[in-house]
Design a protein around this motif. Structure first.
Motif, PDB file in Angstrom:
ATOM      1  N   PRO A  74      32.081 -10.895 -24.379  1.00 43.23           N
ATOM      2  CA  PRO A  74      33.206 -10.192 -25.162  1.00 43.23           C
ATOM      3  C   PRO A  74      33.325  -8.831 -24.629  1.00 43.23           C
ATOM      4  O   PRO A  74      32.224  -8.214 -24.325  1.00 43.23           O
ATOM      5  CB  PRO A  74      32.900 -10.206 -26.621  1.00 43.23           C
ATOM      6  N   ASP A  75      34.186  -8.065 -24.757  1.00 45.18           N
ATOM      7  CA  ASP A  75      34.309  -6.494 -24.313  1.00 45.18           C
ATOM      8  C   ASP A  75      34.014  -5.787 -25.705  1.00 45.18           C
ATOM      9  O   ASP A  75      35.081  -5.376 -26.251  1.00 45.18           O
ATOM     10  CB  ASP A  75      35.961  -6.262 -23.810  1.00 45.18           C
ATOM     11  N   LEU A  76      32.720  -5.651 -25.743  1.00 49.68           N
ATOM     12  CA  LEU A  76      32.261  -4.889 -27.121  1.00 49.68           C
ATOM     13  C   LEU A  76      32.849  -3.486 -26.993  1.00 49.68           C
ATOM     14  O   LEU A  76      32.970  -2.853 -27.830  1.00 49.68           O
ATOM     15  CB  LEU A  76      30.940  -4.895 -27.250  1.00 49.68           C
ATOM     16  N   GLY A  77      33.164  -2.762 -25.552  1.00 48.82           N
ATOM     17  CA  GLY A  77      33.463  -1.401 -25.522  1.00 48.82           C
ATOM     18  C   GLY A  77      34.936  -1.395 -26.080  1.00 48.82           C
ATOM     19  O   GLY A  77      35.237  -0.165 -26.709  1.00 48.82           O
ATOM     20  N   ALA A  78      35.735  -2.148 -25.981  1.00 50.42           N
ATOM     21  CA  ALA A  78      37.029  -2.186 -26.504  1.00 50.42           C
ATOM     22  C   ALA A  78      36.879  -2.229 -27.965  1.00 50.42           C
ATOM     23  O   ALA A  78      37.823  -1.544 -28.487  1.00 50.42           O
ATOM     24  CB  ALA A  78      37.860  -3.469 -25.873  1.00 50.42           C
ATOM     25  N   LEU A  79      36.231  -2.997 -28.552  1.00 49.19           N
ATOM     26  CA  LEU A  79      35.849  -3.157 -30.033  1.00 49.19           C
ATOM     27  C   LEU A  79      35.656  -1.735 -30.661  1.00 49.19           C
ATOM     28  O   LEU A  79      35.806  -1.087 -31.519  1.00 49.19           O
ATOM     29  CB  LEU A  79      35.056  -4.285 -30.448  1.00 49.19           C
ATOM     30  N   ARG A  80      34.585  -1.364 -29.884  1.00 53.10           N
ATOM     31  CA  ARG A  80      33.867   0.212 -30.246  1.00 53.10           C
ATOM     32  C   ARG A  80      35.173   1.229 -30.126  1.00 53.10           C
ATOM     33  O   ARG A  80      35.308   2.123 -31.013  1.00 53.10           O
ATOM     34  CB  ARG A  80      33.002   0.584 -29.300  1.00 53.10           C
ATOM     35  N   ALA A  81      35.824   1.121 -29.200  1.00 50.79           N
ATOM     36  CA  ALA A  81      37.144   2.093 -28.890  1.00 50.79           C
ATOM     37  C   ALA A  81      38.003   1.870 -30.145  1.00 50.79           C
ATOM     38  O   ALA A  81      38.806   2.960 -30.441  1.00 50.79           O
ATOM     39  CB  ALA A  81      37.765   1.890 -27.562  1.00 50.79           C
ATOM     40  N   LEU A  82      38.090   1.098 -30.772  1.00 47.72           N
ATOM     41  CA  LEU A  82      39.090   0.351 -31.836  1.00 47.72           C
ATOM     42  C   LEU A  82      38.285   1.013 -33.176  1.00 47.72           C
ATOM     43  O   LEU A  82      38.985   0.566 -34.225  1.00 47.72           O
ATOM     44  CB  LEU A  82      39.484  -0.722 -31.987  1.00 47.72           C
ATOM     45  N   SER A  87      25.381  -1.916 -34.448  1.00 45.68           N
ATOM     46  CA  SER A  87      24.840  -2.902 -33.226  1.00 45.68           C
ATOM     47  C   SER A  87      26.008  -3.680 -32.568  1.00 45.68           C
ATOM     48  O   SER A  87      26.899  -4.093 -33.304  1.00 45.68           O
ATOM     49  CB  SER A  87      23.535  -3.505 -33.870  1.00 45.68           C
ATOM     50  N   ASP A  88      25.357  -4.365 -31.742  1.00 47.10           N
ATOM     51  CA  ASP A  88      26.422  -5.507 -31.142  1.00 47.10           C
ATOM     52  C   ASP A  88      26.789  -6.569 -32.260  1.00 47.10           C
ATOM     53  O   ASP A  88      27.742  -7.026 -32.123  1.00 47.10           O
ATOM     54  CB  ASP A  88      25.848  -6.074 -29.933  1.00 47.10           C
ATOM     55  N   GLU A  89      25.579  -6.864 -32.811  1.00 45.04           N
ATOM     56  CA  GLU A  89      25.885  -7.856 -34.107  1.00 45.04           C
ATOM     57  C   GLU A  89      26.786  -7.650 -35.328  1.00 45.04           C
ATOM     58  O   GLU A  89      27.522  -8.270 -35.529  1.00 45.04           O
ATOM     59  CB  GLU A  89      24.277  -8.276 -34.572  1.00 45.04           C
ATOM     60  N   ARG A  90      26.675  -6.158 -35.539  1.00 44.57           N
ATOM     61  CA  ARG A  90      27.378  -5.831 -36.395  1.00 44.57           C
ATOM     62  C   ARG A  90      29.038  -5.613 -35.932  1.00 44.57           C
ATOM     63  O   ARG A  90      29.848  -5.952 -36.866  1.00 44.57           O
ATOM     64  CB  ARG A  90      26.807  -4.259 -36.800  1.00 44.57           C
ATOM     65  N   VAL A  91      29.205  -4.974 -34.803  1.00 47.36           N
ATOM     66  CA  VAL A  91      30.350  -5.113 -34.192  1.00 47.36           C
ATOM     67  C   VAL A  91      31.121  -6.451 -34.320  1.00 47.36           C
ATOM     68  O   VAL A  91      32.231  -6.403 -34.663  1.00 47.36           O
ATOM     69  CB  VAL A  91      30.364  -4.301 -32.663  1.00 47.36           C
ATOM     70  N   LEU A  92      30.364  -7.379 -33.977  1.00 47.16           N
ATOM     71  CA  LEU A  92      30.986  -8.823 -33.752  1.00 47.16           C
ATOM     72  C   LEU A  92      31.342  -9.403 -35.253  1.00 47.16           C
ATOM     73  O   LEU A  92      32.415  -9.936 -35.363  1.00 47.16           O
ATOM     74  CB  LEU A  92      30.125  -9.526 -33.031  1.00 47.16           C
TER      75      LEU A  92
END
Length: 457
Positions: A74-82, A87-92
């Motif tokens: 997954p593109d976690l950077g895209a989610l953070r930009a939104l 943490s990665d777990e929290r973002v997901l």
């Protein structure tokens, strides 16, 4: 550009490896297969192995076969930009709970369809004698808009020699310059080493043309603009006598023909197309005949033989049309063509029995890709290269038996054989994907092309 034929020029089909997060999210509006299979359980391992099996079969048949890596997902950077933080777990977890469709988008493995990766002009056509590449901006859908930056790095890593290869930036990511890459571009010539004519097919005009509005689809969006096609042709230095711009038939788009490569395919002097492919069929053929050095060989499939619905359902025209040394051509079709009576009959009675170079039909199972809306032709980016250009490719990307075996073993080690959309929030999947991609970049010897490899560099 030379007027002479170059016999050392051959086509290399660069297939995209299916990524570890291959899933059925139903993200692509206008792609009937993708929309109808949304939410089903996917098999990433089977999908990747099916793609590799097709590559190996074509390599063993004598065709030059290349490999392109998948994107970081997954593109976690895209989610953070939104706005998703932590943490990665929290973002997901937050994305899964608050915006599950965004999570599906950033996990899309759509880069496997490398026909959308870029538009390519071979050196035999370019005024500076270099091969030109422009990554598609894919701005028409969010999940694909995430791809161009990594695509550009991958292409620059492989086509590294600046004296032979020219890289252009993706077009501005605005609706006016919506660019879907080689899925809407076909090069026609007597053979791969002859200077060719480039057919750019668009679905709409952003600014109008000649003061009049052209017909537009009513059900699904037209993804490619005329303005984008013209801009890519300008980037590559193509002159007016080398290009033809043709509008896709809006009724075909509304039937699910989201790209031109779902309704026509060209190779050498042959253009295999459905009656409803182009808004101005006669004008398109006339323009191609006027510009081509060798006679155009149009192979027209009438709607009475294959309906638009059957064309979309079988992906007959999303097949690979490949040149053989004896002048004949092989058509590589998905298994769905064999399952459709009218399509299979047309292949046997109209194409194989017709006055054209198509002498063989080969059936390949790419069902995992087909369910997400991509057939054999979607899976490859066609690149015509001279012998010296092939020798100048960086990395280990031209398929041979050893590379195939290593890639197969890599898939077996890292891929899941079951993935449902609700499992995309699993932090272990993200870790598995990064581990796999880090190993792959070393295996292919392409360097640090992924964002996670470049952070803090």
């Amino acid at each position: 550009m030379s007027d002479e034929r170059r016999p050392d020029y051959r086509e290399v089909n660069f297939d995209g490896l299916v990524g570890p997060t291959h899933n059925y999210a139903g993200l692509a509006l206008g792609n009937v297969a993708s929309m109808s299979h949304g939410g089903l359980v996917a098999n990433p391992k089977e999908a990747a192995l099916q793609g590799l099996a097709k590559m190996k079969a074509l390599m063993e048949a004598g065709y030059l076969q290349g490999v392109l890596p998948p994107q970081q997902r997954p593109d976690l950077g895209a989610l953070r930009a939104l706005g998703f933080t932590g943490s990665d777990e929290r973002v997901l977890a937050r994305a899964a709970g608050e915006a599950p469709q965004l999570l599906r988008a950033v996990c899309s493995a759509s880069s496997m369809w490398t026909a959308n990766a870029a538009t390519v002009t071979p050196s035999v056509d370019a005024p500076d004698g270099r091969l030109h590449l422009t990554p598609a901006n894919l701005q028409s859908s969010f999940h694909r808009f995430l791809e161009p930056a990594t695509t550009g790095r991958v292409l620059q890593a492989i086509f590294r020699d600046e004296s032979r290869f020219a890289h252009h930036p993706a077009l501005p990511a605005t609706p006016a310059f919506s660019d879907e890459g080689a899925a809407n571009h076909t090069r026609l010539a007597g053979d791969h080493g002859e200077p060719g004519v480039h057919l750019y097919v668009y679905g709409r005009e952003a600014f109008g043309w000649g003061g009049e509005s052209s017909p537009a689809p009513k059900r699904f969006p037209a993804r490619q603009t005329r303005e984008a096609s013209q801009a890519v042709a300008r980037q590559h230095g193509l002159a007016d006598h080398q290009v033809v711009f043709a509008q896709q038939h809006p009724e075909a788009i509304d039937a699910g023909v989201f790209h031109n490569d779902v309704i026509s395919v060209g190779n050498g002097p042959v253009l295999l197309y459905h009656e409803m492919a182009f808004l101005d069929e006669a004008g398109t053929l006339e323009a191609l005949r006027e510009r081509m050095r060798s006679p155009l060989i149009p192979v027209r499939v009438p709607v009475e033989a294959v309906s638009l619905e059957d064309a979309v359902g079988s992906y007959l025209f999303n097949s690979q049309l490949l040149s053989n040394p004896d002048g004949s051509m092989t058509l590589v079709v998905p298994g769905e063509c064999q399952e459709n009576e009218s399509v299979w009959r047309t292949l046997q009675d109209h194409l194989l029995a017709g006055a054209n170079p198509i002498g063989e039909v080969v059936v390949k199972d790419v069902k995992q890709s087909m369910r997400n809306g991509g057939g054999p032709a979607c899976l490859r980016l066609r690149v015509v290269l001279g012998a010296e250009e092939r020798a100048a490719l960086a990395g280990r990307v031209l398929l041979d038996d050893a590379l195939h075996d290593e890639l197969t073993a890599w898939v077996e080690r890292h891929y899941r054989d079951r993935l449902a959309p609700e499992e995309l929030a699993d932090p272990a999947l993200a870790r598995e994907s990064l581990t796999a991609l880090d190993e792959l970049s070393r295996l292919l010897e392409i360097g640090s092309v992924y964002p996670f490899q470049r952070e803090g560099a």
